[in-house]
Design a protein around this motif. Structure first.
Motif, PDB file in Angstrom:
ATOM      1  N   GLU A 107      19.793  52.803  45.579  1.00 46.90           N
ATOM      2  CA  GLU A 107      19.685  52.822  44.121  1.00 46.90           C
ATOM      3  C   GLU A 107      20.716  51.887  43.498  1.00 46.90           C
ATOM      4  O   GLU A 107      21.859  51.819  43.962  1.00 46.90           O
ATOM      5  N   PRO A 108      20.349  51.146  42.439  1.00 49.73           N
ATOM      6  CA  PRO A 108      21.329  50.274  41.784  1.00 49.73           C
ATOM      7  C   PRO A 108      22.510  51.081  41.254  1.00 49.73           C
ATOM      8  O   PRO A 108      22.327  52.105  40.594  1.00 49.73           O
ATOM      9  N   ALA A 109      23.724  50.642  41.576  1.00 50.39           N
ATOM     10  CA  ALA A 109      24.942  51.295  41.073  1.00 50.39           C
ATOM     11  C   ALA A 109      25.555  50.463  39.955  1.00 50.39           C
ATOM     12  O   ALA A 109      26.119  50.995  39.004  1.00 50.39           O
ATOM     13  N   THR A 110      25.473  49.150  40.095  1.00 47.20           N
ATOM     14  CA  THR A 110      25.959  48.235  39.061  1.00 47.20           C
ATOM     15  C   THR A 110      24.892  47.171  38.826  1.00 47.20           C
ATOM     16  O   THR A 110      24.331  46.638  39.785  1.00 47.20           O
ATOM     17  N   TRP A 113      29.217  50.597  30.287  1.00 46.85           N
ATOM     18  CA  TRP A 113      28.784  49.237  29.935  1.00 46.85           C
ATOM     19  C   TRP A 113      30.018  48.444  29.555  1.00 46.85           C
ATOM     20  O   TRP A 113      30.860  48.916  28.782  1.00 46.85           O
ATOM     21  N   LEU A 114      30.167  47.259  30.119  1.00 44.67           N
ATOM     22  CA  LEU A 114      31.265  46.364  29.781  1.00 44.67           C
ATOM     23  C   LEU A 114      30.693  44.993  29.449  1.00 44.67           C
ATOM     24  O   LEU A 114      29.756  44.525  30.106  1.00 44.67           O
ATOM     25  N   SER A 115      31.278  44.361  28.439  1.00 46.92           N
ATOM     26  CA  SER A 115      30.782  43.060  27.995  1.00 46.92           C
ATOM     27  C   SER A 115      31.947  42.187  27.575  1.00 46.92           C
ATOM     28  O   SER A 115      32.971  42.690  27.082  1.00 46.92           O
ATOM     29  N   PRO A 168      35.342  33.255  28.031  1.00 46.71           N
ATOM     30  CA  PRO A 168      34.989  32.505  29.239  1.00 46.71           C
ATOM     31  C   PRO A 168      35.930  32.762  30.402  1.00 46.71           C
ATOM     32  O   PRO A 168      35.592  32.535  31.564  1.00 46.71           O
ATOM     33  N   GLY A 169      37.145  33.267  30.108  1.00 46.61           N
ATOM     34  CA  GLY A 169      38.104  33.578  31.170  1.00 46.61           C
ATOM     35  C   GLY A 169      37.848  34.901  31.861  1.00 46.61           C
ATOM     36  O   GLY A 169      38.477  35.220  32.867  1.00 46.61           O
ATOM     37  N   VAL A 170      36.916  35.700  31.326  1.00 46.76           N
ATOM     38  CA  VAL A 170      36.581  36.993  31.924  1.00 46.76           C
ATOM     39  C   VAL A 170      35.265  36.838  32.682  1.00 46.76           C
ATOM     40  O   VAL A 170      34.237  36.479  32.116  1.00 46.76           O
ATOM     41  N   THR A 171      35.313  37.107  33.982  1.00 51.78           N
ATOM     42  CA  THR A 171      34.148  36.909  34.839  1.00 51.78           C
ATOM     43  C   THR A 171      33.440  38.240  35.123  1.00 51.78           C
ATOM     44  O   THR A 171      33.955  39.318  34.829  1.00 51.78           O
ATOM     45  N   GLU A 172      32.292  38.110  35.728  1.00 50.90           N
ATOM     46  CA  GLU A 172      31.544  39.279  36.175  1.00 50.90           C
ATOM     47  C   GLU A 172      32.380  40.130  37.130  1.00 50.90           C
ATOM     48  O   GLU A 172      32.394  41.358  37.039  1.00 50.90           O
ATOM     49  N   ALA A 173      33.108  39.453  38.047  1.00 51.90           N
ATOM     50  CA  ALA A 173      33.975  40.174  38.995  1.00 51.90           C
ATOM     51  C   ALA A 173      35.056  40.960  38.253  1.00 51.90           C
ATOM     52  O   ALA A 173      35.414  42.075  38.657  1.00 51.90           O
ATOM     53  N   ASP A 174      35.587  40.389  37.159  1.00 48.50           N
ATOM     54  CA  ASP A 174      36.581  41.101  36.347  1.00 48.50           C
ATOM     55  C   ASP A 174      35.979  42.374  35.760  1.00 48.50           C
ATOM     56  O   ASP A 174      36.616  43.436  35.763  1.00 48.50           O
ATOM     57  N   VAL A 207      33.439  44.095  36.901  1.00 52.99           N
ATOM     58  CA  VAL A 207      33.211  45.069  37.978  1.00 52.99           C
ATOM     59  C   VAL A 207      34.512  45.800  38.312  1.00 52.99           C
ATOM     60  O   VAL A 207      34.537  47.022  38.468  1.00 52.99           O
ATOM     61  N   ARG A 208      35.611  45.049  38.402  1.00 54.83           N
ATOM     62  CA  ARG A 208      36.922  45.668  38.658  1.00 54.83           C
ATOM     63  C   ARG A 208      37.271  46.641  37.545  1.00 54.83           C
ATOM     64  O   ARG A 208      37.698  47.774  37.791  1.00 54.83           O
TER      65      ARG A 208
END
Length: 202
Positions: free
Chosen positions: A147-150, A171-173, A177-183, A185-186
């Motif tokens: 199942e999708p978790a993220t 939900w995070l948005s 431009p300095g904030v990445t998808e990996a950021d 997720v963390r």
């Protein structure tokens, strides 16, 4: 009675009727409360949210936490969220009908926005929101037990994730431009840990 006197009486009657109608709904104006808002804003435990320093953001942290209860929110409709632009894609009343019991909104300076919807244990809220996210253009990023978790969605100038937990949808948005998808997720892991202090009614 003069024309002016009739007009004054008519206005007074209209105002009295408006006051009488207003007794059945909470006092609110479009400028201060969104359509479909029904939650009771309350305080949060210290340290329950992300902080600006978690993302190196300038400015402070602004938070709003609303408890969604049946007395005020019970008139909603339990249909899958369909407004994809602004999370949580449904009004507070409809969130309650789906199983939501609390809604936390946090701004971290101008860099990141955090929103968490807490849901009742036995509701189908999580499954509903996985499907809604996919309908809104999110794609699975991490999968647990099939199942999708993220889930993530990239739009011009904005990166977003939706992270599913056993008790909430996070939900995070960011438009930085300095904030990445990996950021994000963390940060979702930190948000999950900290928000464990928040206990909305079941």
């Amino acid at each position: 009675m003069s024309g002016n006197g009739v007009a004054v009486v008519a206005i007074a009657v209209l105002l009295l009727a408006a006051c009488a109608d207003g007794r059945s709904e909470p006092a609110a104006t479009a400028a201060t409360v969104a359509p479909g808002a029904c939650g009771v804003v309350t305080s949060l435990p210290d340290g329950a949210t992300l902080r600006a320093e978690d993302v190196g953001a300038r400015g402070g942290t602004n938070a709003r936490y609303a408890v969604l209860g049946g007395e005020a929110c019970g008139a909603g409709v339990a249909r899958r969220p369909e407004h994809c632009e602004t999370f949580p894609w449904a009004t507070e009343m409809n969130l309650y009908a789906l199983g939501a019991r609390g809604w936390l909104v946090v701004g971290l300076g101008s860099s990141v926005r955090e929103q968490i919807v807490f849901y009742a244990k036995d509701s189908s809220f999580a499954d509903t929101y996985v499907q809604a996210a996919q309908d809104c253009g999110f794609t699975p990023l991490t999968v647990i037990d099939g199942e999708p978790a993220t889930l993530e969605r990239n739009r011009p100038g904005r990166v977003e994730i939706v992270h599913m937990t056993a008790r909430s949808v996070i939900w995070l948005s960011s438009t930085d431009p300095g904030v990445t998808e990996a950021d994000l997720v963390r940060l979702s892991g930190i948000a999950e840990d900290r928000s464990a202090q928040v206990n909305p009614p079941s």
